[in-house]
Motif scaffolding. Structure first.
Motif, PDB file in Angstrom:
ATOM      1  N   GLY A 217     116.966  61.561  78.579  1.00 55.38           N
ATOM      2  CA  GLY A 217     116.787  62.972  78.893  1.00 55.38           C
ATOM      3  C   GLY A 217     117.853  63.531  79.802  1.00 55.38           C
TER       4      GLY A 217
ATOM      5  N   GLN B  17     123.352  65.363  72.222  1.00 53.74           N
ATOM      6  CA  GLN B  17     122.249  64.565  71.664  1.00 53.74           C
ATOM      7  C   GLN B  17     121.837  64.964  70.242  1.00 53.74           C
TER       8      GLN B  17
ATOM      9  N   HIS C  48     113.023  58.273  76.594  1.00 58.25           N
ATOM     10  CA  HIS C  48     111.987  58.348  77.649  1.00 58.25           C
ATOM     11  C   HIS C  48     110.784  59.162  77.171  1.00 58.25           C
TER      12      HIS C  48
ATOM     13  N   GLY D 171     110.616  62.300  76.436  1.00 55.99           N
ATOM     14  CA  GLY D 171     110.577  63.722  76.787  1.00 55.99           C
ATOM     15  C   GLY D 171     110.255  64.482  75.506  1.00 55.99           C
TER      16      GLY D 171
ATOM     17  N   GLU E 254     113.500  66.307  68.702  1.00 54.24           N
ATOM     18  CA  GLU E 254     114.838  66.180  68.112  1.00 54.24           C
ATOM     19  C   GLU E 254     114.938  64.915  67.248  1.00 54.24           C
TER      20      GLU E 254
END
Ligand code: UDP
Length: 476
Positions: A274, A339, A354, A356, A362
């Motif tokens: 993140g 990303q 993680h 997120g 995504e």
């Protein structure tokens, strides 16, 4: 005395647009606030903005500079009013009063911490929706926790309890893994978090970055549990193509993409936690040792690398850094990586995340299976959605959150300086993630299906498309 470098507070003034007698004093209030050192934005309709600007222009120069007047259009013609009829005194007949009030339509969508937006919405007579940035499943679990409080019935911070908010699935959590909203009200930030909960309870509903097909009915259950509107409008990042714009990307971007171009399809593990996720140094070392020894090529994004202890920095330089040499096994990026474009690259076959919610969506949009390494807040719930509900992930096996000022639970033993997850365990998860046997293929297939659903949701006639259309049309 204020320090010279301290940023002034910012006041947003949104006067009632119906009468000059509201525009004038609130503009003057803005001038006064500016004279006390505040920055001010006045939002009103174009005809009223001209009045406000005229008054602001007569304020002393330094105060003037601190005030912005912003005009939002008034839909006079749509409401059946003559152009420019933006105030009650400009109306020509009694029936136009009703038209004027009907034209004052709109909606506030507020970030979850801007709790003051509710009062503003009530004053303006418009609905107020909250945007959390969490998924519907996490919000649903949180609603269950607020109402049924199973975390209060366990004796220790590590004793698991069930959150059966999305039957038949039972989310298993420990108190330590909960978002800070469930800390005792006496903890740091406890009062603010209580205010956020009150905001949720009083608001008209939630605008959620998700799509209805993703979270197995969580949006409908959340609407039922909260008795509010839940409007799924995502995945919002899909409003633009994951293209690499060299102008707007940092220099690392082209290095990442060139390195990926040299790799086989589905061969690379992308590791990123993140926008700010940092592991404690001992844990970072265990992860690093697993990454350099696993067979897959690794693209590893590290945040806060400058603050790492010297021995860890040296280890990284000697073992993980190939400086983007084409063909190297490991590319370490210390900073911001593109990303969305990385996940969309055909070489990427797995994403260690993680959990997120932005990263999760995504990965779903790019159909990349995940190895889940939750840090805190909603992420332990997202992990279970990814692994157990959706079947597109492998858990690394983290049980304790990364400690931050906000997650400090007051429960003894929360601050784990030692690595909780050893290198072997990480390697095992990576192997499973990149495995192309039946289980890996099953995850890959499910991820492909979700990608299509994500795309379909925002296409004309898709669930999020319709929800957005209904939201906008309800004010038309
Ligand atoms: N992100 C990125 N490059 C990075 C790190 C993060 O583009 O090097 C973006 C990522 O694509 C996502 C967001 O930052 O859109 C992170 O959001 P998420 O909800 O996953 O995690 P958070 O940063 O809130 O912990």
């Amino acid at each position: 005395m204020e320090s010279a470098t301290k940023k002034p507070p910012h006041f947003v003034l949104f006067p009632w647009t119906g009468t000059i007698s509201h525009i004038i004093p609130m503009t003057d209030l803005g001038c006064l606030l500016a004279s006390h050192g505040a920055d001010v934005t006045i939002i009103t309709t174009p005809v009223n903005a001209a009045i406000a600007r005229g008054r602001v222009d007569r304020a002393p120069a330094p105060h003037r500079a601190a005030i912005t007047v912003t005009a939002i259009p008034f839909p006079a013609a749509d409401a059946g009013l003559p152009e420019g009829c933006e105030r009650m005194d400009l109306l020509r007949s009694q029936p136009e009063i009703a038209l004027f009030f009907a034209a004052n339509k709109g909606c506030i969508i507020s970030g979850m911490c801007q709790t003051w937006a509710l009062g503003l919405a009530r004053e303006l007579g418009v609905p107020c929706y909250v945007f959390h940035g969490f998924g519907a499943f996490a919000l649903l679990c949180m609603e269950y926790l607020f109402k049924h409080r199973p975390h209060e019935a366990v004796a220790s911070p590590d004793e698991p309890f069930d959150v059966p908010a999305l039957p038949p699935f039972r989310c298993r959590l420990t108190r330590r893994q909960l978002p800070p909203h469930f800390l005792p009200p006496t903890s740091v930030g406890g009062k603010a978090l209580q205010g956020i909960r009150e905001f949720d309870v009083a608001a008209d509903g939630f605008v959620v970055n998700t799509f209805e097909e993703l979270e197995r009915g969580s949006t409908a259950l959340l609407a039922e549990a909260t008795e509010k509107k839940v409007i799924a409008v995502g995945s919002v990042a899909l409003c633009r193509a994951p293209s690499l714009d060299p102008q707007s990307m940092p220099s690392d971007a082209s290095r990442c993409m060139a390195w990926l171009d040299g790799k086989q399809p589905r061969s690379v593990v992308y590791v990123s936690f993140g926008s700010g996720g940092k592991l404690p140094p001992a844990q970072l070392m265990q992860l690093g040792m697993a990454l350099v020894s696993c067979p897959a090529p690794v693209l590893w994004i590290i945040k806060g690398a400058d603050a790492l202890p010297d021995d860890v920095k040296e280890w990284l330089r000697e073992n993980a850094d190939a400086d983007g040499v084409a063909g190297s096994k490991c590319l370490v990026v210390r900073g911001w990586a593109p990303q969305v474009a990385i996940l969309d690259h055909p070489a990427v076959g797995g994403f260690m995340t993680h959990c997120g919610w932005g990263s999760t969506l995504e990965a779903v949009a790019a159909s990349v299976p995940m190895a889940t390494w939750p840090f805190f807040v909603d992420q332990f719930m997202n992990e279970q959605l990814i692994v157990d509900v959706l079947g597109i992930g492998v858990s690394v096996g983290v049980t304790k959150p990364v400690e931050t000022a906000l997650t400090a639970s007051g429960d003894a033993g929360g601050s784990e300086v030692e690595a909780e997850v050893g290198m072997e365990k990480v390697k095992e998860a990576l192997e499973m993630l990149m495995d192309q046997g039946p289980k890996g293929e099953e995850r890959w297939k499910k991820a492909q299906e979700l990608k299509l659903k994500a795309k379909g949701a925002l296409e004309k006639g898709g669930s999020s498309y319709i929800n957005l259309e209904n939201l906008v049309q309800s004010f038309a």
